[in-house]
Scaffold this motif. Structure first.
Motif, PDB file in Angstrom:
ATOM      1  N   MET B 261       0.903  -1.293   0.335  1.00  0.00           N
ATOM      2  CA  MET B 261      -0.248  -0.107   0.003  1.00  0.00           C
ATOM      3  C   MET B 261       0.919   1.119  -0.179  1.00  0.00           C
ATOM      4  O   MET B 261       0.282   1.986   0.091  1.00  0.00           O
ATOM      5  CB  MET B 261      -1.160  -0.474   1.914  1.00  0.00           C
ATOM      6  N   GLU B 262       2.100   0.905   0.064  1.00  0.00           N
ATOM      7  CA  GLU B 262       3.305   2.278   0.412  1.00  0.00           C
ATOM      8  C   GLU B 262       3.455   2.984  -0.611  1.00  0.00           C
ATOM      9  O   GLU B 262       3.820   2.771  -1.737  1.00  0.00           O
ATOM     10  CB  GLU B 262       4.144   1.662   1.388  1.00  0.00           C
ATOM     11  N   ASN B 263       3.545   4.272  -0.809  1.00  0.00           N
ATOM     12  CA  ASN B 263       4.264   5.315  -1.257  1.00  0.00           C
ATOM     13  C   ASN B 263       6.048   5.589  -1.145  1.00  0.00           C
ATOM     14  O   ASN B 263       6.041   5.688  -2.443  1.00  0.00           O
ATOM     15  CB  ASN B 263       3.412   6.335  -2.142  1.00  0.00           C
ATOM     16  N   ASP B 264       5.963   5.419   0.223  1.00  0.00           N
ATOM     17  CA  ASP B 264       7.505   6.091   0.331  1.00  0.00           C
ATOM     18  C   ASP B 264       8.578   4.780  -0.247  1.00  0.00           C
ATOM     19  O   ASP B 264       8.351   3.896   0.483  1.00  0.00           O
ATOM     20  CB  ASP B 264       7.653   6.622   2.152  1.00  0.00           C
ATOM     21  N   MET B 265       9.370   4.910  -0.988  1.00  0.00           N
ATOM     22  CA  MET B 265      10.210   4.198  -0.809  1.00  0.00           C
ATOM     23  C   MET B 265      10.895   3.185   0.525  1.00  0.00           C
ATOM     24  O   MET B 265      11.195   1.932   0.280  1.00  0.00           O
ATOM     25  CB  MET B 265      11.161   4.181  -2.355  1.00  0.00           C
ATOM     26  N   ARG B 266      11.205   4.276   1.169  1.00  0.00           N
ATOM     27  CA  ARG B 266      11.811   4.107   2.329  1.00  0.00           C
ATOM     28  C   ARG B 266      11.158   3.379   3.317  1.00  0.00           C
ATOM     29  O   ARG B 266      11.476   3.211   4.675  1.00  0.00           O
ATOM     30  CB  ARG B 266      12.702   5.138   2.998  1.00  0.00           C
ATOM     31  N   ARG B 267       9.845   3.668   3.174  1.00  0.00           N
ATOM     32  CA  ARG B 267       8.618   3.223   4.209  1.00  0.00           C
ATOM     33  C   ARG B 267       8.853   1.316   3.700  1.00  0.00           C
ATOM     34  O   ARG B 267       7.854   0.637   4.597  1.00  0.00           O
ATOM     35  CB  ARG B 267       7.779   4.096   4.442  1.00  0.00           C
ATOM     36  N   ILE B 268       8.324   1.546   3.196  1.00  0.00           N
ATOM     37  CA  ILE B 268       8.351  -0.234   1.896  1.00  0.00           C
ATOM     38  C   ILE B 268       8.915  -0.784   1.964  1.00  0.00           C
ATOM     39  O   ILE B 268       9.249  -1.553   2.830  1.00  0.00           O
ATOM     40  CB  ILE B 268       8.765   0.802   0.357  1.00  0.00           C
ATOM     41  N   LEU B 269      10.703  -0.101   2.442  1.00  0.00           N
ATOM     42  CA  LEU B 269      11.968  -1.100   3.053  1.00  0.00           C
ATOM     43  C   LEU B 269      12.198  -1.389   4.178  1.00  0.00           C
ATOM     44  O   LEU B 269      12.452  -2.396   4.858  1.00  0.00           O
ATOM     45  CB  LEU B 269      12.977  -0.831   2.484  1.00  0.00           C
ATOM     46  N   ALA B 270      11.509   0.206   5.367  1.00  0.00           N
ATOM     47  CA  ALA B 270      11.041  -0.199   6.543  1.00  0.00           C
ATOM     48  C   ALA B 270       9.238  -1.387   6.344  1.00  0.00           C
ATOM     49  O   ALA B 270      10.013  -2.457   7.609  1.00  0.00           O
ATOM     50  CB  ALA B 270      10.141   1.079   7.092  1.00  0.00           C
ATOM     51  N   TYR B 271       8.821  -1.313   5.855  1.00  0.00           N
ATOM     52  CA  TYR B 271       7.556  -2.178   6.116  1.00  0.00           C
ATOM     53  C   TYR B 271       8.445  -4.020   5.667  1.00  0.00           C
ATOM     54  O   TYR B 271       8.143  -5.262   6.117  1.00  0.00           O
ATOM     55  CB  TYR B 271       6.250  -2.686   4.802  1.00  0.00           C
ATOM     56  N   SER B 272       9.224  -4.033   4.415  1.00  0.00           N
ATOM     57  CA  SER B 272      10.267  -5.326   4.613  1.00  0.00           C
ATOM     58  C   SER B 272      10.949  -5.973   5.473  1.00  0.00           C
ATOM     59  O   SER B 272      11.393  -7.239   5.677  1.00  0.00           O
ATOM     60  CB  SER B 272       9.949  -5.305   3.461  1.00  0.00           C
ATOM     61  N   ILE B 273      11.566  -4.566   6.363  1.00  0.00           N
ATOM     62  CA  ILE B 273      12.008  -5.349   7.762  1.00  0.00           C
ATOM     63  C   ILE B 273      11.401  -6.159   9.062  1.00  0.00           C
ATOM     64  O   ILE B 273      11.975  -7.721   9.546  1.00  0.00           O
ATOM     65  CB  ILE B 273      12.891  -4.156   8.496  1.00  0.00           C
ATOM     66  N   VAL B 274       9.970  -5.519   9.079  1.00  0.00           N
ATOM     67  CA  VAL B 274       8.833  -6.151   9.517  1.00  0.00           C
ATOM     68  C   VAL B 274       8.648  -7.431   9.239  1.00  0.00           C
ATOM     69  O   VAL B 274       9.184  -8.500   9.833  1.00  0.00           O
ATOM     70  CB  VAL B 274       7.787  -4.831   9.942  1.00  0.00           C
ATOM     71  N   ASN B 275       8.559  -7.946   7.988  1.00  0.00           N
ATOM     72  CA  ASN B 275       8.235  -9.038   7.512  1.00  0.00           C
ATOM     73  C   ASN B 275       9.205  -9.815   7.600  1.00  0.00           C
ATOM     74  O   ASN B 275       9.430 -10.963   7.644  1.00  0.00           O
ATOM     75  CB  ASN B 275       8.109  -8.374   5.316  1.00  0.00           C
ATOM     76  N   GLN B 276      10.783  -9.173   7.391  1.00  0.00           N
ATOM     77  CA  GLN B 276      12.010 -10.322   7.137  1.00  0.00           C
ATOM     78  C   GLN B 276      12.440 -10.813   8.613  1.00  0.00           C
ATOM     79  O   GLN B 276      12.364 -12.140   8.937  1.00  0.00           O
ATOM     80  CB  GLN B 276      13.248  -9.498   7.049  1.00  0.00           C
ATOM     81  N   VAL B 277      11.983  -9.966   9.682  1.00  0.00           N
ATOM     82  CA  VAL B 277      11.966 -10.073  11.243  1.00  0.00           C
ATOM     83  C   VAL B 277      11.075 -11.392  11.715  1.00  0.00           C
ATOM     84  O   VAL B 277      11.441 -12.562  12.333  1.00  0.00           O
ATOM     85  CB  VAL B 277      11.651  -9.486  11.771  1.00  0.00           C
ATOM     86  N   GLY B 278      10.257 -11.429  10.709  1.00  0.00           N
ATOM     87  CA  GLY B 278       8.655 -12.148  10.763  1.00  0.00           C
ATOM     88  C   GLY B 278       9.201 -13.431  10.985  1.00  0.00           C
ATOM     89  O   GLY B 278       8.729 -14.840  11.390  1.00  0.00           O
ATOM     90  N   PHE B 279      10.169 -13.854   9.845  1.00  0.00           N
ATOM     91  CA  PHE B 279      10.397 -15.153   9.107  1.00  0.00           C
ATOM     92  C   PHE B 279      11.866 -15.453   9.901  1.00  0.00           C
ATOM     93  O   PHE B 279      11.014 -16.861  11.033  1.00  0.00           O
ATOM     94  CB  PHE B 279      11.538 -14.635   7.936  1.00  0.00           C
ATOM     95  N   MET B 280      12.462 -14.403  10.516  1.00  0.00           N
ATOM     96  CA  MET B 280      13.445 -14.742  11.400  1.00  0.00           C
ATOM     97  C   MET B 280      12.391 -15.304  13.330  1.00  0.00           C
ATOM     98  O   MET B 280      12.846 -16.639  13.954  1.00  0.00           O
ATOM     99  CB  MET B 280      14.040 -14.469  12.175  1.00  0.00           C
TER     100      MET B 280
END
Lengths: 117, 564
Positions: B261-280
């Motif tokens: 849903m996000e438009n800001d490129m750095r916020r896209i990457l921030a959300y994907s940190i949560v996603n990756q930590v979720g895998f861990m």
């Protein structure tokens, strides 16, 4: 709000090495669109894009066909089916995009939403 | 040479380094930001296993340094990150920021080697402090506010963690870091305190709120330490806790959906940190040797490719001053190095074959498969496709391709390019030669990532996810929006309720005045009339009138006495 940030900036300018970050991209060149130099970049020409789609389609087909020559280990019920990963990957992404689109109807706000508070 | 008797923890090298950064000449600073983490690495790799340094603190015997495989691995990547992040940023970042970033990294190294809960807590708070400074170094009004919210969130997390640690210390008499069982209030508090730092629900929003407001260097540095020390703490304290599987799955899909849903490129990457930590977090929840190995490998690989992605986003921001997908696009023309490095990072986060993500993430999903957790496994596979969707394609597509924005920025300065190329090379190196990483994992590895089966299924999954992206591209048209999250409650609803409360109090106040205070005022008015400064009974009387009244009283008494 801008007044407040200015005072912070002034204070840090006086201190000489304060917290205020650089202003970025001031000297970033910008061209007027549409491009003046005639031909667009080769990567965005319609003929290139058509070619890319063809190559991509062939690769997609190959990854599915390859499953005919490789034994895929089956842990559960569906995951050993022919083309399972292709269909599952496509459908689940479709589902996530549509879900995000629908959720966006409820959750999206203008990006200045929090600025006036 | 191995070190058996330590005199100080490895983190202290970097703390001293952080203090030196503002003192040395600007030209020596890049040498310092590389040299200090290198010295730390040297020390880390000469530590024997076991408890190496103890001290007395507040009546507790604390273990300042305890080394083991997994601790060494995390400390290594933390030190490496400090080095490359510092080198990336030394030209743009302010001195305050470079120094705070190194202190922050020192805290992370300290947590990695903390042998007991008290030491862990001390370094934990040290990190909270200096990471807040790093957020503030964004230097804008938005980052000042985001930093305050970030600081408060981590102080609350710290308090919850401390309550738990004290509870455990009182109940068991031991502050040792060991696998805990969730059978008491205290252990739950520790779990919650750690999960807050891992950006778990319901407070995941702190991450995408704060990190993108930091400077281009700041967000690179921030992406590495806080969430990954939390993963290490979960790894050491709560392996195999089933609840973590569900928490992690939520984080995985939360990250994907919000990033879409996000438009800001750095916020896209921030959300994907949560996603990756979720895998861990899922991997820790599964808790088998394979899954725990996967978590350690994934944390290591993730720090590299996520830093790489944020570096390329940071380079774009430095060169263009823009961060919204709606303003960007077509940058591959003039920023080829940044684009290629960004794409390598994007492929690695998507676990594309021959990148680092492929050999680490697959250990976690295989962990689920071997434990016959069918639902979890299907979710992880769908999520792998989703990662390619939201980070693997969306980020490079909207920044470097899509429409031509007309922006013609150059690639960034040489140090930024060097840092990106170094980490891009690391992503590929680990992907092609998994043994480079596998030999350092906590348990012996007999996992073989590259089988024909695995390659075919992964390519099918990812490429068809890519097809889904381009098919649904019209649905993903960027909008100038943000998405509401849990931070709505403290950024909007809280202040709104407070203003409502104030209005209510104001109304009550008015009513009180009418009903009680105004009538009650009459009483003092009455008193004031006679006893006030000008009241007849409080005036200073002239001596003459005094004498007269005394005479009158005497006469009255005399007459009275005579009459009686």
């Amino acid at each position: 709000m801008s007044k407040q940030s200015e005072t912070v900036k002034q204070a840090s300018d006086r201190a000489g090495k304060g917290l205020i970050a650089n202003v970025y991209g001031e000297d970033c060149p910008r061209v007027e669109l549409p491009l003046q130099d005639g031909q667009p970049h080769w990567l965005v020409r319609p003929s290139t894009i058509k070619l890319l789609w063809r190559v991509f389609s062939i690769i997609l087909a190959l990854t599915v066909i390859a499953q005919g020559f490789v034994h895929v280990h089956e842990y559960f019920t569906f995951d050993g089916w022919f083309g399972f990963n292709a269909i599952f990957g496509f459908v689940s992404c479709l589902g996530m995009v549509i879900f995000a689109k629908l959720l966006g109807l409820f959750l999206k706000r203008p990006d200045t939403y929090y600025d006036d508070h | 040479m191995t070190i058996t008797d330590l005199i100080f923890p490895p983190a202290f090298i970097m703390i001293i380094g952080a203090m030196l950064v503002p003192m040395v000449r600007a030209s020596f600073r890049p040498v310092l930001v590389v040299l200090v983490p290198m010295l730390t690495l040297l020390m880390i790799w000469n530590l024997d296993d076991g408890v190496l340094l103890t001290a007395r603190f507040l009546g507790y015997e604390i273990q300042l340094v305890e080394a083991s495989n997994v601790r060494r691995l995390f400390a290594t990547i933390f030190a490496l990150m400090a080095m490359v992040g510092g080198f990336f940023g030394f030209r743009h970042a302010k001195v305050t920021e470079l120094s705070a970033a190194m202190a922050y990294a020192a805290g992370a190294v300290g947590v990695a080697f903390a042998g007991d809960l008290v030491t862990l807590f001390l370094f934990w708070e040290f990190m909270a402090l200096f990471s807040t400074v790093v957020v503030w170094c964004g230097g804008t009004e938005a980052s000042r506010r985001a930093g305050i919210r970030y600081g408060i969130m981590h102080l609350i997390g710290g308090i919850i963690l401390k309550i738990g640690i004290e509870g455990v210390a009182v109940q068991t008499g031991s502050i040792e870091i060991q696998a805990l069982t969730l059978n008491s209030f205290a252990t739950w508090m520790i779990l919650i305190g750690v999960l807050i730092n891992a950006a778990a629900p319901p407070v995941s929003a702190w991450l995408s709120d704060a990190y993108p407001e930091a400077s281009p260097t700041g967000s690179v540095v921030l992406s590495a330490f806080t969430t990954k020390t939390a993963v290490l703490a979960l790894w050491l304290l709560f392996p195999g806790q089933t609840i973590l599987i569900w928490v992690g799955l939520y984080m995985i899909f939360y990250g994907i959906i919000y990033a879409l849903m996000e438009n800001d490129m750095r916020r896209i990457l921030a959300y994907s940190i949560v996603n990756q930590v979720g895998f861990m977090v899922v991997g820790v929840g599964i808790g088998t040797e394979l899954a725990l190995n996967g978590v350690a490998a994934h944390a290591f690989a993730h720090i590299i490719y996520k830093a790489l992605l944020l570096m390329s986003a940071g380079a774009v921001m430095v060169q263009t001053g823009k961060r919204k997908c709606t303003d960007l696009g077509g940058l591959y023309r003039t920023m080829p190095v940044t684009a290629v490095c960004g794409i390598i990072g994007a492929l690695a986060i998507s676990a594309f074959p021959y990148t680092s993500g492929f050999i680490s993430k697959s250990m976690i999903s295989s962990g689920a498969a071997y434990e016959e957790l069918a639902f979890v496994w299907y979710c992880l596979v769908a999520a792998s496709a989703g990662v390619f969707l939201h980070a693997g394609i969306k980020f490079p597509w909207f920044v470097f391709f899509q429409k031509d924005s007309g922006l013609r920025p150059k690639d960034p300065s040489w140090n930024m390019q060097a840092a990106m190329i170094f980490f891009a090379a690391a992503c590929v190196l680990i992907g092609v030669f998994p043994q480079v990483l596998y030999q350092f994992l906590p348990f012996a590895v007999d996992y073989v990532p590259y089988t024909a089966d695995h390659l075919v299924t992964q390519l099918q999954l990812l490429l068809f996810a890519g097809l889904a992206f381009f098919v649904t591209l019209p649905l993903m048209k960027r909008t100038l929006t943000i998405s509401l999250d849990a931070d709505f409650f403290y950024r909007r609803l809280g202040p709104m309720l407070w203003r409502g409360f104030e209005t209510l109090l104001g109304g009550l106040n008015g009513m009180m005045h009418k009903l009680i205070i105004d009538p009650a005022r009459l009483l003092p008015q009455f008193w004031m009339r006679y006893h006030g400064p000008d009241g007849p009974l409080a005036r200073t009387w002239p001596t003459g009138s005094m004498l007269m009244w005394v005479t009158v009283m005497l006469v009255v008494i005399l007459i009275g006495a005579r009459l009686l």
